[in-house]
Design an enzyme around this catalytic site. Sequence first.
Site, mmCIF file in Angstrom:
data_model
loop_
_atom_site.group_PDB
_atom_site.id
_atom_site.type_symbol
_atom_site.label_atom_id
_atom_site.label_comp_id
_atom_site.label_asym_id
_atom_site.label_seq_id
_atom_site.Cartn_x
_atom_site.Cartn_y
_atom_site.Cartn_z
ATOM 1 C CD GLU A 149 -2.793 -4.748 8.366
ATOM 2 O OE1 GLU A 149 -1.719 -5.343 8.170
ATOM 3 O OE2 GLU A 149 -2.857 -3.553 8.668
ATOM 4 C CB SER B 183 -0.907 0.006 1.233
ATOM 5 O OG SER B 183 -1.843 -1.037 1.166
#
Length: 419
Positions: free
Chosen positions: A401, A196
């Site tokens: 995550e 990201s």
Amino acid sequence: MAALGPLSRITRLGCNLCRNHRLVFNRNYQKRGTASCIDPSYGLTDEQKEFQKVAFDFAANEMAPHMAEWDQKEIFPVETMRKAAHLGFGGIYVQPEVGGSGLSRLDTSIIFEALSTGCVSTTAYISIHNMCAWMIDTFGNDEQRERFCPDLCSMEKFASYCLTEPGSGSDAASLLTSAQQKGDHYILNGSKAFISGGGDTDVYVVMCRTGGKGPKGISCLVVEKGTPGLSFGKKEKKVGWNSQPTRAVIFEDCAVPVTNRLGHEGQGFNIAMKGLNGGRINIASCSLGAAHASVLLAKDHLLVRKQFGETLANNQFLQFKLAEMATKLVASRLLVREAATALQENRPDAVSLCSMAKLFVTDECFNVCNQALQMHGGYGYLKDYAVQQFVRDIRVHQILEGTNEVMRMIISRNLLTES
């Protein structure tokens, strides 16, 4: 900035924001009304309500009006994020002496939930940036903290977290990116996937192999943009999260000073996992914001849409569905806040609770958003309506995550190894 207390800074800078909370709905911006049973301010202190209000105002006025455009044009809203940082949201749980707001994990969750009602994708990137800043603040030495954290907290510079590789996703400890020490530098070779902010950010917190196989051979280096040997892949085309770029990060004989290593050699995997414990709460909080917004959008739609001569709100089946959505939202919020408190207090059950929160909340909040889309019928599938973007943006929360399958492994392992 750091001289002000975190609350006084956030409330003082937020006092000029408009007090109307708004969400994208049916091509217009309608006033945000919170039904009492899902009010996210319940149980909070007066201080927490203050910065929650600032975050809701910022989401309504600075994010929601641009959410669709950022998504469709794939705009990385740098200036908007810097405005958020001016409110103290660039380093929410970073220590004040290096520019952070010094707030708790629970406070952080409250803020990310509120911001996500304005744009999940942008808030999710801000949460990753915060995680990176916290890792440097927590595991860096004084020189590293003073060199990196102030610019990260102000978002003059942006950060990316680099763990995943093309061949190591859930099995993160098998990563292959190598760092061989030569004199006062490490020479990095390898690549990271799905990063990201990749290519647009300035600081890369990189997990790399300085030793043998397994987690104990992994170290953590901070790599700065512009370092020779650092390059980036093409910008990925994604289903959601389009307001943040995603690229591969590539290292080819990339020389990084030894002084950029966080902690000692072999500590990198531990640093990465400690970062992710908080990251899981953060991403669950972003899912909460999307679900909260979607429940309100669904409620408003049921009240105005007519079929068979009456509004959809009079249909008992849809009433029951809305009740289930509200229940899932509130249950999810309670679990996230309990996990955040456990992590703040460093309780023995913190890792498992963070995993439970990430698993349960990202699954259930996706279901809430998806049901809200269904309630909109064909309109929900149009990009003029915000509900479809909430669905697209939070789908990936069940993957990143740590996938929700890995969360199940962590939780079951804890239960089965109890003495």
